[in-house]
Scaffold this motif. Structure first.
Motif, PDB file in Angstrom:
ATOM      1  N   UNK A   1     -14.178 -11.071  61.374  1.00 40.98           N
ATOM      2  CA  UNK A   1     -14.684 -12.408  61.072  1.00 40.98           C
ATOM      3  C   UNK A   1     -15.942 -12.718  61.877  1.00 40.98           C
ATOM      4  N   UNK A   2     -15.984 -12.305  63.130  1.00 39.20           N
ATOM      5  CA  UNK A   2     -17.188 -12.525  63.936  1.00 39.20           C
ATOM      6  C   UNK A   2     -18.358 -11.708  63.386  1.00 39.20           C
ATOM      7  N   UNK A   3     -18.050 -10.480  62.905  1.00 40.51           N
ATOM      8  CA  UNK A   3     -19.124  -9.678  62.299  1.00 40.51           C
ATOM      9  C   UNK A   3     -19.649 -10.375  61.045  1.00 40.51           C
ATOM     10  N   UNK A   4     -18.734 -10.897  60.248  1.00 42.69           N
ATOM     11  CA  UNK A   4     -19.139 -11.605  59.023  1.00 42.69           C
ATOM     12  C   UNK A   4     -19.964 -12.836  59.383  1.00 42.69           C
ATOM     13  N   UNK A   5     -19.580 -13.536  60.456  1.00 42.43           N
ATOM     14  CA  UNK A   5     -20.336 -14.707  60.900  1.00 42.43           C
ATOM     15  C   UNK A   5     -21.740 -14.299  61.334  1.00 42.43           C
ATOM     16  N   UNK A   6     -21.829 -13.193  62.044  1.00 41.73           N
ATOM     17  CA  UNK A   6     -23.148 -12.736  62.472  1.00 41.73           C
ATOM     18  C   UNK A   6     -24.010 -12.384  61.274  1.00 41.73           C
ATOM     19  N   UNK A   7     -23.413 -11.696  60.280  1.00 36.73           N
ATOM     20  CA  UNK A   7     -24.182 -11.334  59.091  1.00 36.73           C
ATOM     21  C   UNK A   7     -24.673 -12.579  58.357  1.00 36.73           C
ATOM     22  N   UNK A   8     -23.819 -13.570  58.236  1.00 34.54           N
ATOM     23  CA  UNK A   8     -24.216 -14.807  57.559  1.00 34.54           C
ATOM     24  C   UNK A   8     -25.373 -15.478  58.278  1.00 34.54           C
ATOM     25  N   UNK A   9     -25.339 -15.488  59.612  1.00 32.24           N
ATOM     26  CA  UNK A   9     -26.406 -16.141  60.371  1.00 32.24           C
ATOM     27  C   UNK A   9     -27.706 -15.357  60.262  1.00 32.24           C
ATOM     28  N   UNK A  10     -27.597 -14.013  60.207  1.00 35.09           N
ATOM     29  CA  UNK A  10     -28.805 -13.204  60.029  1.00 35.09           C
ATOM     30  C   UNK A  10     -29.420 -13.433  58.659  1.00 35.09           C
ATOM     31  N   UNK A  11     -28.560 -13.548  57.624  1.00 36.29           N
ATOM     32  CA  UNK A  11     -29.053 -13.810  56.273  1.00 36.29           C
ATOM     33  C   UNK A  11     -29.767 -15.160  56.196  1.00 36.29           C
ATOM     34  N   UNK A  12     -29.164 -16.154  56.847  1.00 35.78           N
ATOM     35  CA  UNK A  12     -29.760 -17.491  56.829  1.00 35.78           C
ATOM     36  C   UNK A  12     -31.091 -17.486  57.581  1.00 35.78           C
ATOM     37  N   UNK A  13     -31.140 -16.714  58.658  1.00 38.33           N
ATOM     38  CA  UNK A  13     -32.382 -16.642  59.424  1.00 38.33           C
ATOM     39  C   UNK A  13     -33.482 -15.963  58.629  1.00 38.33           C
ATOM     40  N   UNK A  14     -33.094 -14.876  57.857  1.00 36.37           N
ATOM     41  CA  UNK A  14     -34.074 -14.166  57.045  1.00 36.37           C
ATOM     42  C   UNK A  14     -34.619 -15.050  55.937  1.00 36.37           C
ATOM     43  N   UNK A  15     -33.738 -15.848  55.311  1.00 37.83           N
ATOM     44  CA  UNK A  15     -34.160 -16.748  54.253  1.00 37.83           C
ATOM     45  C   UNK A  15     -35.128 -17.782  54.816  1.00 37.83           C
ATOM     46  N   UNK A  16     -34.816 -18.272  55.992  1.00 35.99           N
ATOM     47  CA  UNK A  16     -35.677 -19.281  56.626  1.00 35.99           C
ATOM     48  C   UNK A  16     -37.035 -18.698  56.953  1.00 35.99           C
ATOM     49  N   UNK A  17     -37.078 -17.485  57.438  1.00 32.56           N
ATOM     50  CA  UNK A  17     -38.354 -16.848  57.790  1.00 32.56           C
ATOM     51  C   UNK A  17     -39.187 -16.635  56.527  1.00 32.56           C
ATOM     52  N   UNK A  18     -38.506 -16.258  55.388  1.00 37.61           N
ATOM     53  CA  UNK A  18     -39.237 -16.049  54.147  1.00 37.61           C
ATOM     54  C   UNK A  18     -39.820 -17.339  53.614  1.00 37.61           C
ATOM     55  N   UNK A  19     -39.096 -18.431  53.751  1.00 34.02           N
ATOM     56  CA  UNK A  19     -39.587 -19.723  53.283  1.00 34.02           C
ATOM     57  C   UNK A  19     -40.830 -20.148  54.020  1.00 34.02           C
ATOM     58  N   UNK A  20     -40.855 -19.881  55.310  1.00 39.66           N
ATOM     59  CA  UNK A  20     -42.029 -20.265  56.102  1.00 39.66           C
ATOM     60  C   UNK A  20     -43.223 -19.440  55.698  1.00 39.66           C
ATOM     61  N   UNK A  21     -43.009 -18.126  55.425  1.00 33.29           N
ATOM     62  CA  UNK A  21     -44.122 -17.255  55.013  1.00 33.29           C
ATOM     63  C   UNK A  21     -44.660 -17.705  53.680  1.00 33.29           C
TER      64      UNK A  21
END
Length: 300
Positions: free
Chosen positions: A280-300
């Protein structure tokens, strides 16, 4: 009367540290709060406090070592003793009863004053008030307490220690209201295993599981009057400090104002995770990384 060194279980050449350590050990063992139904323990506790009040003070200990149970009259003896006494010599050995030195037939001071010394005016000299060191717990300092001390007249006196005392507090006691009967209690407060005192404020820490820090929870916070409910909001970071207003120490003046308790949260990272929890912690980390990647793409 019991020998004060025997009461504290130390030798006559014991250091101040040895006396203090022995006192603290015995005081905890025989404290009335620990032995609520044991009257013998209460008497022992008072005896221990009396012995410590004498042996913990260098001046009174020196007098006790020389004069034994009559140590309280040492100053009067030394001042009344004339420089010339018509050839008479008195030798006072350690532990001697100076008041029976003349065979018990009449007052010791009558013998002194009738030995050829010039008359001394009375009422012109007064020794400074005596000091009795006492140690109390933080709880006793919070609520107020009592101690039994032995006065210069040899009387056991129960005295009140008011709520709010701190290290170095001096409590003036005037039992009779007559000159020379007053004295001071000099207070020391024991360190507390949970609270650190700073003036009127108390500081403490509480552990908080990681999931409670993230999701929020309600905990029972410690105080000196029992536990109180404290709401911990979601996303509480490590080292966040909460203030419990008015739950600290009372003022010595007794004006009804109390300090505060400051409670620092220590977020505890779990160390006994199951394999499912780790997933579950691994899944949480993956979700946060995905959200961070989406946020970085939006800014670009």
């Amino acid at each position: 009367m019991s020998n004060y060194y025997d009461v504290l279980g130390v030798t006559r050449d014991a250091s101040e540290k040895d006396i203090r350590q022995s006192y603290r050990r015995l005081a905890r063992q025989y404290h009335p709060d620990v032995n609520k139904s044991d009257e013998e323990a209460e008497g022992r506790f008072k005896e221990i406090n009396e012995a410590y009040s004498v042996l913990s003070d260098a001046d009174s200990r020196q007098k006790y070592d020389r004069y034994g149970d009559n140590w309280r009259h040492a100053d009067q003896y030394n001042q009344a003793r004339p420089p010339s006494n018509n050839g008479m010599r008195w030798t006072v050995r350690e532990g001697d009863d100076v008041f029976s030195a003349f065979g018990g037939g009449g007052s010791f001071f009558e013998e002194l004053f009738n030995s050829g010394a010039p008359p001394r005016s009375r009422g012109t000299w007064r020794s400074p008030p005596a000091e009795h060191p006492v140690e109390v717990t933080l709880e006793e300092a919070f609520h107020g307490t009592t101690r039994t001390v032995r006065t210069h007249s040899g009387r056991n006196l129960e005295v009140k220690i008011p709520a709010g005392v701190d290290n170095g507090s001096r409590v003036h006691i005037s039992p009779d209201g007559t000159p020379g009967s007053d004295f001071y209690l000099v207070v020391s407060v024991w360190e507390h295993p949970r609270f650190k005192r700073e003036g009127l404020d108390l500081h403490t820490e509480v552990e908080l599981p990681l999931d409670d820090a993230v999701l929020g929870t309600e905990i029972l916070a410690p105080t000196l009057t029992g536990q109180v409910a404290l709401l911990v909001p979601a996303n509480t970071p490590n080292e966040r400090r909460f203030r419990l207003s008015g739950k600290g120490m009372p003022t010595l003046s007794g004006n009804g104002h109390n300090g505060d308790i400051y409670l620092t949260v220590k977020v505890r990272v779990p160390t006994d995770l199951t394999s499912e929890e780790i997933d579950l912690f691994r899944r949480l980390r993956d979700l946060r990384l995905e959200r961070s990647a989406v946020g970085d793409g939006a800014v670009a």
